[in-house]
Design a protein around this motif. Structure first.
Motif, PDB file in Angstrom:
ATOM      1  N   GLY A 110     -39.490  -3.911   8.490  1.00 37.81           N
ATOM      2  CA  GLY A 110     -39.946  -2.525   8.469  1.00 37.81           C
ATOM      3  C   GLY A 110     -40.318  -2.089   7.063  1.00 37.81           C
ATOM      4  O   GLY A 110     -39.499  -1.480   6.353  1.00 37.81           O
ATOM      5  N   SER A 131     -44.241  -1.313   5.897  1.00 34.60           N
ATOM      6  CA  SER A 131     -45.396  -0.402   5.834  1.00 34.60           C
ATOM      7  C   SER A 131     -45.156   0.897   6.587  1.00 34.60           C
ATOM      8  O   SER A 131     -44.414   0.933   7.572  1.00 34.60           O
ATOM      9  CB  SER A 131     -46.627  -1.077   6.444  1.00 34.60           C
ATOM     10  OG  SER A 131     -46.994  -2.190   5.697  1.00 34.60           O
ATOM     11  N   GLU A 132     -45.813   1.936   6.101  1.00 34.27           N
ATOM     12  CA  GLU A 132     -45.788   3.240   6.764  1.00 34.27           C
ATOM     13  C   GLU A 132     -47.211   3.784   6.811  1.00 34.27           C
ATOM     14  O   GLU A 132     -48.079   3.302   6.084  1.00 34.27           O
ATOM     15  CB  GLU A 132     -44.893   4.215   5.980  1.00 34.27           C
ATOM     16  CG  GLU A 132     -43.443   3.767   5.923  1.00 34.27           C
ATOM     17  CD  GLU A 132     -42.565   4.739   5.138  1.00 34.27           C
ATOM     18  OE1 GLU A 132     -43.070   5.786   4.666  1.00 34.27           O
ATOM     19  OE2 GLU A 132     -41.368   4.438   4.999  1.00 34.27           O
ATOM     20  N   LEU A 173     -43.309   4.689  -0.074  1.00 34.92           N
ATOM     21  CA  LEU A 173     -42.826   4.948   1.291  1.00 34.92           C
ATOM     22  C   LEU A 173     -41.878   6.146   1.330  1.00 34.92           C
ATOM     23  O   LEU A 173     -41.193   6.459   0.343  1.00 34.92           O
ATOM     24  CB  LEU A 173     -42.160   3.704   1.868  1.00 34.92           C
ATOM     25  CG  LEU A 173     -40.928   3.133   1.161  1.00 34.92           C
ATOM     26  CD1 LEU A 173     -39.653   3.843   1.614  1.00 34.92           C
ATOM     27  CD2 LEU A 173     -40.822   1.646   1.459  1.00 34.92           C
ATOM     28  N   THR A 226     -39.823   6.922   4.373  1.00 31.73           N
ATOM     29  CA  THR A 226     -38.673   6.832   5.286  1.00 31.73           C
ATOM     30  C   THR A 226     -37.408   6.932   4.427  1.00 31.73           C
ATOM     31  O   THR A 226     -37.262   6.184   3.456  1.00 31.73           O
ATOM     32  CB  THR A 226     -38.690   5.500   6.066  1.00 31.73           C
ATOM     33  OG1 THR A 226     -39.832   5.500   6.920  1.00 31.73           O
ATOM     34  CG2 THR A 226     -37.434   5.332   6.899  1.00 31.73           C
ATOM     35  N   LYS A 285     -42.248   3.792  10.627  1.00 31.65           N
ATOM     36  CA  LYS A 285     -42.827   2.539  10.119  1.00 31.65           C
ATOM     37  C   LYS A 285     -43.967   2.101  11.035  1.00 31.65           C
ATOM     38  O   LYS A 285     -43.960   2.406  12.239  1.00 31.65           O
ATOM     39  CB  LYS A 285     -41.749   1.444  10.087  1.00 31.65           C
ATOM     40  CG  LYS A 285     -40.619   1.716   9.103  1.00 31.65           C
ATOM     41  CD  LYS A 285     -41.084   1.520   7.672  1.00 31.65           C
ATOM     42  CE  LYS A 285     -39.989   1.846   6.673  1.00 31.65           C
ATOM     43  NZ  LYS A 285     -40.450   1.657   5.276  1.00 31.65           N
ATOM     44  N   THR A 319     -45.652  -3.179  12.391  1.00 29.85           N
ATOM     45  CA  THR A 319     -44.456  -4.018  12.432  1.00 29.85           C
ATOM     46  C   THR A 319     -44.635  -5.132  13.459  1.00 29.85           C
ATOM     47  O   THR A 319     -44.539  -4.884  14.662  1.00 29.85           O
ATOM     48  CB  THR A 319     -43.226  -3.168  12.809  1.00 29.85           C
ATOM     49  OG1 THR A 319     -43.250  -1.970  12.043  1.00 29.85           O
ATOM     50  CG2 THR A 319     -41.954  -3.931  12.561  1.00 29.85           C
ATOM     51  N   LEU A 344     -35.257  -3.273   6.789  1.00 29.32           N
ATOM     52  CA  LEU A 344     -35.910  -1.970   6.648  1.00 29.32           C
ATOM     53  C   LEU A 344     -35.849  -1.490   5.205  1.00 29.32           C
ATOM     54  O   LEU A 344     -34.777  -1.483   4.593  1.00 29.32           O
ATOM     55  CB  LEU A 344     -35.204  -0.958   7.558  1.00 29.32           C
ATOM     56  CG  LEU A 344     -35.806   0.443   7.626  1.00 29.32           C
ATOM     57  CD1 LEU A 344     -37.157   0.416   8.332  1.00 29.32           C
ATOM     58  CD2 LEU A 344     -34.850   1.389   8.344  1.00 29.32           C
ATOM     59  N   GLU A 400     -45.264   0.371  16.151  1.00 35.31           N
ATOM     60  CA  GLU A 400     -44.794   1.379  15.191  1.00 35.31           C
ATOM     61  C   GLU A 400     -43.401   1.799  15.620  1.00 35.31           C
ATOM     62  O   GLU A 400     -43.070   1.772  16.801  1.00 35.31           O
ATOM     63  CB  GLU A 400     -45.764   2.547  15.039  1.00 35.31           C
ATOM     64  CG  GLU A 400     -46.218   3.193  16.310  1.00 35.31           C
ATOM     65  CD  GLU A 400     -47.284   4.255  16.028  1.00 35.31           C
ATOM     66  OE1 GLU A 400     -47.387   4.744  14.896  1.00 35.31           O
ATOM     67  OE2 GLU A 400     -48.004   4.606  16.981  1.00 35.31           O
TER      68      GLU A 400
END
Lengths: 392, 365
Positions: free
Chosen positions: A130, A132-133, A143, A145, A160, A163, A174, A216
């Motif tokens: 986990g 990329s966003e 990021l 998150t 995210k 994935t 993550l 996602e």
């Protein structure tokens, strides 16, 4: 300089080859064409990995104490090549084996190693990554998150995307923000998250090629025990770089086998279509052939270096650029040779090879984006290998 | 499996780098490039004292008896230094003699007292041995490198329809310069009128000796091209780090930085291919070795041109000046791209092996 396998490596190769001859399912190519649910197919891959694990073929270069074989990266490379030669199905736990496992070996606590590594090898627990966003792709460290500390837990909220295997994963490496006040690279932490925790929602992301390889993932107040921090709190960037180096440096190890098979098939098709005397076709196929070999030579050099240094370095970005851009050139050459037939998709009566070429052409577009875009790879080479000032 | 130089190979390469840095710095290259033949006898003698011309010549014949990986390591350093003169020409001739099973001249070559070249191309400028049309030792050869300073020439000719190789002393041959781009390795037209010489090989043996000699020379050339590419990359990166525009080093701009990254990818890939081919010359079957050679040359021919193009472009106006060293490398790059067959020639050679003989499998693995 000795490019022959040494006696130990040759014995290993012969053993792998013999085992795969006797045990590798032969229906994988047909199965990929067949209409089958993603779940059924994944169960099949999971069982296949379990069989490999039981026979001692999972985690070739991992330490014996975690269920690995304790061999070198060269044996790992040989194994991947033999799998590709046998056209064996891939292992189910691709992300766990290639990325998360080596990162846990490098950064994990004794408890984490005991708890997770063996189950990665046996495919009992499937992993995803986990990172990329929606607003943090190439600029991964941006990021958002976040994870707040509450007693013995981190509470995670965020979103995210891209994935791989998210839809089937049991656990996730993550990357989250734990210190919003710190500079962006210094406030990140890597967590090992149970994907069955309350508050996690997974949705499929459909690609231009039609499949849903990616997911996602939405996190709403997901509680992660503090003992599942990988590495140190706020040192997650270093952990992530370790993971990404594996992704770039060693992921393409056996691709030359697959590419070579594709070119051999194109040579056959060109002959059948009476185009094997066409100078332009000959030039283009020979160019593909040469570049595939050079990719293999680069790979041999890279693995020899990793065997000495222990970890893939930033020069792995060369490999990533090479395999991704070469596949796009190769798929384009296929389209030129096949002419109007190249565009026929799976299910079309006159499609060549069941529409694999039309699919491969579309799928290859993702190659220069996934696992770090070509632009990011060139930034890495520019800054970390050539020493030019950071451009971003 | 270990794809990297051994300790002794690394030492040989480092010694060569030090040797050329001190004996053949760019100021010397410029001086020698402006002489009539681009050959410097004093430098040649010093190279011979190091054993360079005899690196792959058998010990019994007076050479060092090392392998082609060592030759490649040496050639890479010569390419980096842009060492001028007839080294490549001489080792091509030596390889033809050795491949034909002869020892004539080899001791002299190893000792540095004899220099040589191969006279192959004709007015057709075709690298295919089938296109050798010269009859006996009467006719004209073109694009013969370093002929003016060679003591003898290995001459490809045709006798009763068969390919033949002769060893011909330069002596009375009529030699005319063919002024060309590369100032550090000169080309000549050579006129033969009933010349005298010793038969080296004929028929199939001649064809094989020539093919082997060209494979050896092409590997050395690919390694040399890699060294040249590395130098052009180093020059461009250094410039991109120091030259400032709009208040920043230009290497910080992605248009420039990504061009440098491509140069590295091409250079490293050329290096992998050159050393793989060098290893294959010693350790793989002849067809596999020929395949590896053509893979290396087809790639390096395009790569060295593109690396050169970027090196000039990145340095802007400075890169286009006579004063800047880049053009000497750029000129050599074009000559090397052409020598022993360009990318298209070697791709067709690969295609013949892939389509027509279907060389299957891979050597390692």
């Amino acid at each position: 300089m000795d490019l022959n396998l040494n006696p130990k490596e040759r014995a290993f190769r012969d053993e792998v080859r013999a085992w795969l001859d006797a045990n590798a399912p032969r229906d994988w190519a047909a199965r990929r064409q067949a209409e089958e649910s993603l779940n059924a197919r994944f169960t099949y891959l999971r069982q296949w990995q379990r069989k490999l694990f039981d026979a001692g073929w999972a985690g070739i270069s991992w330490p014996v104490e975690y269920g690995g074989r304790g061999a070198s990266v060269i044996e790992q490379m040989i194994f991947l090549e033999e799998m590709a030669r046998a056209q064996a199905p891939p292992m189910a736990n691709v992300i766990g084996l290639g990325l998360v496992g080596p990162t846990i070996i490098a950064f994990g606590s004794a408890r984490q190693k005991q708890a997770y590594l063996r189950k990665i090898l046996s495919a009992e627990e499937i992993w995803c990554q986990g990172f990329s966003e929606p607003n943090a792709g190439s600029d991964l460290a941006a990021l958002s998150t976040e994870a707040r500390r509450e007693g013995g837990y981190f509470v995670v909220n965020g979103h995210k995307c891209w994935t791989s295997y998210g839809w089937v994963a049991d656990r996730c490496e993550l990357l989250v923000r734990t210190d919003p006040a710190a500079p962006k690279h210094k406030g990140l932490t890597a967590l090992l998250v149970d994907m069955h925790s309350p508050g996690i929602e997974v949705r499929g992301l459909r690609q231009m090629s039609g499949e849903c390889e990616f997911s996602e993932i939405f996190f709403r107040d997901v509680r992660v025990p503090v003992e599942d921090v990988l590495g140190e709190v706020n040192d997650g960037w270093r952990v992530a770089i370790g993971t990404l180096a594996h992704e770039r440096g060693t992921f393409g190890a056996a691709l030359h086998v697959t590419y070579r098979r594709n070119v051999n098939r194109l040579v056959e098709l060109a002959r059948e279509m009476g185009r094997d005397g066409d100078a332009l076709v000959r030039q283009k196929l020979a160019q593909c052939y040469a570049e595939i070999e050079i990719m293999r030579f680069n790979q041999m050099r890279a693995f020899s270096r990793i065997k000495e240094t222990g970890v893939p370095g930033p020069e792995g970005s060369i490999q990533k650029i090479f395999w991704s851009e070469l596949n796009q050139r190769l798929q384009q050459v296929a389209m030129e040779i096949l002419g109007p037939y190249g565009q026929l998709a799976q299910g079309a009566e006159d499609a060549i090879d069941g529409g694999e070429w039309a699919y491969g052409y579309l799928r290859s577009r993702g190659n220069t984006i996934e696992a770090g875009t070509s632009e990011i790879q060139r930034n890495i080479i520019g800054h970390f290998v050539l020493g030019l000032a950071k451009s971003y | 499996m270990q794809f990297g130089l051994s300790e002794s190979q690394r030492i040989l390469k480092e010694n060569a780098r030090r040797f050329f840095a001190s004996e053949c710095p760019m100021s010397e290259v410029r001086r020698i490039a402006q002489t009539e033949t681009a050959h410097d006898e004093a430098l040649w003698r010093k190279m011979a004292a190091q054993g360079f011309p005899g690196v792959v010549i058998a010990e019994e014949a007076g050479g060092l008896g090392l392998g082609h990986v060592e030759l490649a390591a040496l050639a890479e350093e010569m390419g980096r230094a842009l060492a001028p003169g007839g080294f490549l020409s001489t080792i091509t001739a030596a390889a033809a003699i050795a491949a034909a099973g002869s020892r004539q001249y080899l001791a002299g070559i190893a000792a540095g007292t004899v220099k040589a070249t191969v006279a192959f191309l004709e007015s057709s400028a075709s690298w295919d041995p089938e296109d050798v049309k010269m009859r006996g030792l009467t006719g004209e050869k073109r694009f013969v490198p370093d002929a003016a300073t060679a003591d003898f020439l290995v001459v490809a000719t045709r006798e009763s329809g068969e390919l033949a190789l002769y060893l011909v002393p330069r002596g009375a041959l009529q030699i005319t310069a063919m002024p060309a781009l590369d100032l550090t390795r000169r080309l000549y037209k050579v006129r033969f009128e009933n010349a005298g010489g010793d038969l080296l090989a004929r028929g199939e043996a001649a064809r094989r000796a020539l093919e082997r000699a060209f494979d050896v020379a092409t590997v050395a050339l690919c390694a040399e091209m890699t060294g040249g590419m590395q130098k052009m990359l180093d020059i461009a990166v250094e410039y991109a780090k120091t030259r400032k525009q709009f208040g920043r080093p230009i290497g910080q701009y992605q248009a420039v930085q990504h061009a440098c990254a491509d140069m590295l990818l091409w250079t490293e890939s050329s290096r992998s291919a050159a050393y793989y081919a060098a290893w294959a010359l010693d350790s793989a079957s002849p067809p596999e070795a020929s395949m590896a050679v053509s893979i290396a040359k087809s790639y390096a021919s395009d790569a060295c041109r593109e690396v050169g193009n970027r090196a000039v472009q990145i340095q802007g106006g400075m890169g286009f000046t006579w004063e800047n060293d880049t053009h000497f490398y750029y000129r050599r790059a074009k000559a090397s791209e052409i020598a022993f067959g360009d990318a298209a020639y070697h791709r067709e050679r690969i295609a013949r092996m892939v389509f027509d003989q279907r060389l299957a499998g891979t050597t390692a693995g």
